[in-house]
Design a protein around this motif. Structure first.
Motif, mmCIF file in Angstrom:
data_model
loop_
_atom_site.group_PDB
_atom_site.id
_atom_site.type_symbol
_atom_site.label_atom_id
_atom_site.label_comp_id
_atom_site.label_asym_id
_atom_site.label_seq_id
_atom_site.Cartn_x
_atom_site.Cartn_y
_atom_site.Cartn_z
ATOM 1 N N LEU A 147 0.819 -1.210 0.000
ATOM 2 C CA LEU A 147 0.000 0.000 0.000
ATOM 3 C C LEU A 147 0.857 1.267 0.000
ATOM 4 O O LEU A 147 1.566 1.549 0.975
ATOM 5 N N ILE A 160 -7.229 5.182 2.189
ATOM 6 C CA ILE A 160 -8.230 4.397 2.915
ATOM 7 C C ILE A 160 -9.286 3.850 1.956
ATOM 8 O O ILE A 160 -9.666 2.664 2.027
ATOM 9 N N ASP A 161 -9.771 4.684 1.052
ATOM 10 C CA ASP A 161 -10.785 4.224 0.101
ATOM 11 C C ASP A 161 -10.235 3.163 -0.841
ATOM 12 O O ASP A 161 -10.973 2.268 -1.276
ATOM 13 N N TYR A 162 -8.969 3.247 -1.153
ATOM 14 C CA TYR A 162 -8.327 2.236 -2.005
ATOM 15 C C TYR A 162 -8.322 0.869 -1.300
ATOM 16 O O TYR A 162 -8.666 -0.153 -1.903
ATOM 17 N N VAL A 163 -7.966 0.880 -0.029
ATOM 18 C CA VAL A 163 -7.993 -0.367 0.736
ATOM 19 C C VAL A 163 -9.416 -0.915 0.785
ATOM 20 O O VAL A 163 -9.651 -2.120 0.597
ATOM 21 N N ARG A 164 -10.380 -0.043 1.015
ATOM 22 C CA ARG A 164 -11.771 -0.485 1.071
ATOM 23 C C ARG A 164 -12.222 -1.096 -0.256
ATOM 24 O O ARG A 164 -12.958 -2.081 -0.292
ATOM 25 N N ILE A 191 -5.738 4.267 8.921
ATOM 26 C CA ILE A 191 -5.873 3.205 7.917
ATOM 27 C C ILE A 191 -6.358 1.921 8.583
ATOM 28 O O ILE A 191 -7.212 1.209 8.049
ATOM 29 N N GLY A 195 -9.821 1.321 7.160
ATOM 30 C CA GLY A 195 -9.581 0.582 5.922
ATOM 31 C C GLY A 195 -10.339 -0.721 5.823
ATOM 32 O O GLY A 195 -10.614 -1.209 4.723
ATOM 33 N N HIS A 199 -4.030 -4.106 8.657
ATOM 34 C CA HIS A 199 -3.026 -3.160 8.159
ATOM 35 C C HIS A 199 -1.796 -3.196 9.053
ATOM 36 O O HIS A 199 -1.904 -3.102 10.273
#
Length: 210
Positions: A147, A160-164, A191, A195, A199
């Motif tokens: 990440l 955070i939105d990418y992880v989600r 995160i 997330g 993490h």
């Protein structure tokens, strides 16, 4: 496989006695490439691509090879005929016993006035994804996400939105050389709490089995 974090965006993956190194750039330790059987480079920026480190790896191991995009391959291929391979989105290949799929085409936007360059991400063995300098969403589930937590082109809400969106089983920080020790607990907490995945971060030189 064994995952070892090196400084900034570089990681080493080891399996069955062979080693794959991703993005050994200028912020990374010089010995990060030593013993590499194969190297992957996501794009041409100096914190991901250091020509001297790649040349050292290929000279140290005559069997070592590189897979990368055209802008990097053109810089180094003439010196190592047949050992530097150009790849792009949708390609798949085997490097040092690792199965690799290529996802993504463009670097994230730094500023509208700065032209975007090519960037590719690598999904290794169908489980570990290194996106380079982009928040690429591969059309394949990701078990372990590397990440990019801090860069001139992102902010923590996007991370955070990418992880989600990817919903990996776990995420390990990369692209973190510009993140100060004061900021790390804040990033870890936000995160981790928002997330929706496991993490973690590894100090440079730290390893884990995945």
């Amino acid at each position: 496989m064994k995952l070892t974090k090196k400084s900034h965006a570089c990681v080493r993956l080891e399996k069955d006695g062979r080693t794959l190194v991703l993005d050994p750039g200028g912020f990374t330790e010089e010995d990060a490439v030593l013993g590499a059987d194969a190297l992957l480079v996501t794009h041409e920026h100096a914190d991901h691509f250091d020509e001297g480190r790649l040349r050292a790896a290929l000279e140290a191991n005559p069997a070592a090879e590189i897979w990368t995009l055209r802008s990097v391959a053109e810089r180094i291929s003439a010196a190592f005929p047949g050992r530097v391979h150009t790849v792009g989105h949708g390609d798949a290949f085997t490097a040092a016993g690792f199965d690799v799929q290529v996802h993504g085409e463009l670097h994230a936007v730094i500023h509208p006035d700065i032209p975007r360059i090519t960037n590719v991400g690598y999904l290794v063995d169908g489980s570990v994804f290194h996106p380079g300098d982009a928040l690429t969403v591969p059309d394949h589930p990701v078990d372990t996400l590397l990440l990019p937590v801090m860069a001139p082109w992102n902010k923590i809400s996007e991370v955070i939105d990418y992880v989600r969106e990817l919903k990996p089983r776990r995420a390990y920080d990369i692209h973190d050389a510009l993140l100060t020790d004061l900021a790390r607990p804040l990033y870890d907490r936000q995160i981790g709490e928002l997330g929706g995945t496991d993490h973690s971060r590894l100090a440079p030189g730290g390893s884990t089995e995945i």
